[in-house]
Design a protein around this motif. Structure first.
Motif, PDB file in Angstrom:
ATOM      1  N   LEU A  65       0.826  -1.205   0.000  1.00  0.00           N
ATOM      2  CA  LEU A  65       0.000   0.000   0.000  1.00  0.00           C
ATOM      3  C   LEU A  65       0.861   1.256   0.000  1.00  0.00           C
ATOM      4  CD1 LEU A  65      -2.939  -0.997   2.366  1.00  0.00           C
ATOM      5  CD2 LEU A  65      -3.011  -0.647  -0.098  1.00  0.00           C
ATOM      6  N   MET A  66       1.982   1.179   0.673  1.00  0.00           N
ATOM      7  CA  MET A  66       2.860   2.335   0.736  1.00  0.00           C
ATOM      8  C   MET A  66       3.397   2.692  -0.655  1.00  0.00           C
ATOM      9  SD  MET A  66       5.731   2.885   3.583  1.00  0.00           S
ATOM     10  CE  MET A  66       7.078   3.986   3.226  1.00  0.00           C
ATOM     11  N   GLU A  67       3.649   1.656  -1.443  1.00  0.00           N
ATOM     12  CA  GLU A  67       4.116   1.897  -2.809  1.00  0.00           C
ATOM     13  C   GLU A  67       3.026   2.532  -3.659  1.00  0.00           C
ATOM     14  OE1 GLU A  67       5.371  -1.897  -4.233  1.00  0.00           O
ATOM     15  OE2 GLU A  67       7.087  -1.948  -2.852  1.00  0.00           O
ATOM     16  N   GLN A  68       1.793   2.126  -3.385  1.00  0.00           N
ATOM     17  CA  GLN A  68       0.666   2.575  -4.206  1.00  0.00           C
ATOM     18  C   GLN A  68       0.159   3.954  -3.825  1.00  0.00           C
ATOM     19  OE1 GLN A  68      -0.979   0.809  -6.753  1.00  0.00           O
ATOM     20  NE2 GLN A  68       0.683  -0.688  -6.680  1.00  0.00           N
ATOM     21  N   ASN A  69       0.312   4.329  -2.553  1.00  0.00           N
ATOM     22  CA  ASN A  69      -0.262   5.589  -2.093  1.00  0.00           C
ATOM     23  C   ASN A  69       0.828   6.447  -1.451  1.00  0.00           C
ATOM     24  OD1 ASN A  69      -1.541   7.601  -0.491  1.00  0.00           O
ATOM     25  ND2 ASN A  69      -3.459   6.471  -0.692  1.00  0.00           N
ATOM     26  N   SER A  70       1.117   7.549  -2.101  1.00  0.00           N
ATOM     27  CA  SER A  70       2.244   8.369  -1.664  1.00  0.00           C
ATOM     28  C   SER A  70       1.973   9.127  -0.365  1.00  0.00           C
ATOM     29  CB  SER A  70       2.604   9.357  -2.769  1.00  0.00           C
ATOM     30  OG  SER A  70       1.470  10.155  -3.045  1.00  0.00           O
ATOM     31  N   SER A  71       0.721   9.179   0.063  1.00  0.00           N
ATOM     32  CA  SER A  71       0.417   9.876   1.316  1.00  0.00           C
ATOM     33  C   SER A  71       0.821   9.066   2.540  1.00  0.00           C
ATOM     34  CB  SER A  71      -1.067  10.194   1.401  1.00  0.00           C
ATOM     35  OG  SER A  71      -1.408  11.152   0.426  1.00  0.00           O
ATOM     36  N   ILE A  72       1.064   7.783   2.336  1.00  0.00           N
ATOM     37  CA  ILE A  72       1.474   6.959   3.472  1.00  0.00           C
ATOM     38  C   ILE A  72       2.960   7.156   3.718  1.00  0.00           C
ATOM     39  CG2 ILE A  72       1.674   4.609   4.379  1.00  0.00           C
ATOM     40  CD1 ILE A  72      -0.706   3.863   2.631  1.00  0.00           C
ATOM     41  N   LEU A  73       3.295   7.659   4.885  1.00  0.00           N
ATOM     42  CA  LEU A  73       4.693   7.919   5.213  1.00  0.00           C
ATOM     43  C   LEU A  73       5.390   6.672   5.712  1.00  0.00           C
ATOM     44  CD1 LEU A  73       4.899  11.403   6.915  1.00  0.00           C
ATOM     45  CD2 LEU A  73       5.380  10.749   4.564  1.00  0.00           C
ATOM     46  N   LYS A  74       4.678   5.949   6.589  1.00  0.00           N
ATOM     47  CA  LYS A  74       5.240   4.694   7.071  1.00  0.00           C
ATOM     48  C   LYS A  74       4.147   3.823   7.660  1.00  0.00           C
ATOM     49  CE  LYS A  74       6.597   6.241  11.710  1.00  0.00           C
ATOM     50  NZ  LYS A  74       7.662   6.191  12.701  1.00  0.00           N
TER      51      LYS A  74
END
Length: 634
Positions: A65-74
């Motif tokens: 999901l982190m790869e797919q959504n740039s709003s996820i920081l960690k």
RNA sequence: GGCCCCGUAGCUCAGCUGGAUAGAGCAAUUCACUUCUAAUGAAUAGGUCUUUGGUUCGAAUCCAAACGGGGUCACCA
């Protein structure tokens, strides 16, 4: 955000899990306060699919999901929960989005079907009491909530202006009202009292006189005096007396009631009241005039009360005009075989197959009962408004059974809209002294209570308020706003379905989960905004960084639209009230710990003010749905 | 008695489409006004989520029963 991640998971389900997962498996929730993160995905459902430990599963999903959504920081996996930290930019962009919507949270007007909401529907010979306040505030608030969800709403009530009870008041007034020096009986004009109160007074007088007469009759019977009564009465009385002998206390009490009823029916007053009802039904001019006059007194009185409550109606139905409706429908249903006729001519419906009983829909003399009328009125309303999609009846939960039966009958009659009718059933309002009983004089009068609450607010506000430079009118309006706001909020914050305790002292309390607490926060924000009038607060913020409390506030603001939907779905203003309280509490925490006007960084200051503007906007909008006004100052 | 609703801190209430250590307010105790409205905020203390059994990896939440409280079983409305 949630929706976005859910879509990603569904779309890439095959490559992640090797099969298409069901949407229900994806459960997002708010991250607990103690844990770092903004959004949490429950991992347990995926553990079986991936055949690995929760930690591994979480790691795999988190990474993806982190790869797919740039709003996820960690992300971090903690005991089966995948917690995401979302970037401040994301939250700030959310804030900016909210900032640009004037009617944030509301669905497009008239985007959903027309609904009728019935509430209040009082009896015309008793003044409104505390129970009616809950009913009216609830009905009004639910109407507003439905509108905010895009429905068109018709607010209505049935005025119970017909029947033996009205005749009782009329009769008592004719017989017992004192005459003034001009030879007139008491009127609202010559006594200066409210019309509903005056009529209510005569209803009570009737009851007293009538009970006294019944008591005399019973005393007579007990001493064996049956001179003016029929043989049947004598037989019945003796039968009951015999039954009484040797029975336990409970049975004796029941039998005493029966004897009392027997005597009541033999009183002259009751006979006269019944005569009057017959005359009314025959449209006797004199009786009709008296009826119209006294009803108008009541309506004038009610109008004052409704105005004080801040509720209104789009359409009124009068029982005197609708009580004959429904009879034809029943006869039609009889032909269709929905109803059946008993030997004595009475008409019933058999609901035993649905787990209910047999229910009477027409008396043996062919007259209508409550149910007949309600069937007729419902159909009538759908005829009046062809676009009408559904109906909501705001009525106390002691009538749960009645409405269950009503809707079932309508459905059996083949009305497809019956499934869109619902009973907004609310619990009784209890007093610390016990149940309200009109007979024992333990009712809390609506007018008195509202006055009391406003008086208290006046006193408190004079003591603590910031009233400099306000005119008398403005002050009085403020006192009213605070008092009524407190009362409405108090009655609406509890889940409607539940029975609630009304503590008079608490209802005017200003601290904690109360209306004035919320109003105060709004006033405080407005004060900040007045002081920063030179800044351009229409503009969105360019701020890049936010504090934790600020993030909490934005998260709550983001939730608002779904809260409005939830409130409509549950038909519960309490959902709105509790949400607003949460928002206000969080904002107060922020206000107390974070500098706003005195913040030196102009960009940060601007962002905090923009946030405050939107908190005030949502408070105002949410309270409007409850019928609670919020002040600019207090 | 049949049916319906309810049972969470001393009190009033959230939470209930199953998810981490059950949350608020009031009342009690303590702290913070030379600081943007202290009608405020921060903190302490307070719980066998009525009981028992079941379903589940997991139950305040779902199911069943018991106990306790309320409502309703009118040819009243």
């Amino acid at each position: 955000m949630e929706q976005n991640l859910k879509e990603i998971l569904l779309k890439h389900s095959n490559e992640l899990f090797g099969l298409q997962v069901e949407e229900q498996l994806i459960q997002f929730q708010k991250t607990r306060k103690e844990v770092e993160g903004d959004l949490t995905l429950v991992i347990f459902p995926f553990v079986k699919l991936l055949r690995c430990s929760p930690l591994e599963a979480g790691d795999k999903i988190g990474k993806f999901l982190m790869e797919q959504n740039s709003s996820i920081l960690k992300y971090e996996v903690v005991s089966g929960f995948l917690n995401f930290v979302i970037s401040p930019e994301f939250w700030i962009s959310k804030l900016n989005g909210i900032h640009q919507e004037a009617t944030y949270g509301y669905a497009k007007e008239n985007s959903k079907p027309l609904i009728m909401v019935e509430y209040s529907s009082p009896n015309t010979n008793k003044p409104l009491h505390l129970g009616h306040l809950r009913n009216n505030f609830l009905g009004y608030a639910v109407s507003e909530i439905l509108k905010a969800n895009g429905h068109s709403v018709i607010k209505t009530q049935v005025i119970n202006d017909r029947g033996i009870h009205i005749c009782k008041s009329m009769l008592a007034w004719e017989k017992f009202s004192p005459l003034n020096e001009k030879g007139e009986r008491e009127t609202p004009q010559n006594t200066g009292s409210k019309g509903d109160k005056l009529v209510g007074k005569y209803y009570v007088i009737f009851d007293q006189q009538f009970n006294a007469e019944a008591k005399t009759i019973i005393t007579g019977w007990e001493s064996g005096d049956f001179t003016h009564f029929s043989e049947d009465i004598k037989t019945e009385f003796n039968r009951l007396e015999e039954a009484k002998a040797g029975k336990d206390e409970k049975a004796v009490k029941g039998l005493d009631e029966k004897i009392k009823d027997l005597a009541k029916n033999e009183t002259n007053l009751m006979r006269e009241a019944k005569d009057m009802l017959i005359k009314w039904e025959a449209r006797d001019p004199q009786v009709y005039l008296l009826w119209t006059t006294m009803n108008n007194w009541v309506y004038a009185g009610f109008d004052v009360t409704y105005k004080a409550m801040g509720v209104d109606f789009d359409k009124l139905y009068y029982e005197s005009e609708t009580f004959l409706l429904g009879k034809d429908i029943v006869l039609e249903g009889l032909k269709k075989g929905v109803f059946f006729k008993k030997e004595d001519g009475s008409v019933w419906i058999d609901l035993t197959a649905d787990g209910l009983d047999e229910k009477l829909v027409l008396r043996s003399d062919g007259t209508a009962v409550y149910m007949t009328q309600d069937i007729g009125t419902a159909i009538d309303r759908f005829n009046d408004y062809p676009a009408l999609d559904g109906m909501i009846y705001t009525v106390g939960n002691e009538q749960d059974y009645h409405f269950k039966v009503l809707f079932l009958i309508l459905e059996k009659m083949g009305y497809t809209w019956a499934k869109n009718c619902s009973h907004l059933s609310y619990g009784m309002v209890d007093l610390p002294t016990g149940k309200m009983k009109s007979r024992e004089g333990t009712v809390v009068d609506a007018d008195d209570l509202m006055q009391e609450v406003v008086d208290k607010a006046t006193e408190m506000t004079k003591e603590r308020g910031h009233l400099e430079g306000m005119s008398e009118n403005e002050k009085n309006d403020l006192f009213n706003l605070i008092g009524m706001g407190g009362l409405k909020y108090y009655l609406l914050k509890v889940d409607p379905k539940k029975r609630m305790m009304f503590n008079p002292d608490e209802s005017i309390e200003l601290n904690g989960n109360t209306g004035p607490f919320i109003q105060y926060t709004h006033a405080r924000i407005k004060s900040l905004l007045t002081k920063s009038a030179s800044l351009n607060l229409d503009q969105t913020t360019d701020c890049k960084k936010i504090e934790d409390v600020e993030k909490e506030i934005i998260k709550l603001l983001v939730e608002y639209p779904s809260v409005i939907e939830e409130a409509a779905k549950e038909q519960s203003p309490a959902v709105i009230a509790n949400y607003t309280y949460e928002l206000v509490k969080t904002y107060n925490n922020f206000y107390q710990t974070i500098p706003i006007l005195i913040e030196e960084n102009e960009i940060t200051k601007h962002m905090r003010l923009v946030m405050s503007v939107n908190v005030a906007k949502v408070i105002n909008s949410a309270m409007r749905l409850l019928g609670v006004r919020v002040p600019e100052r207090m």
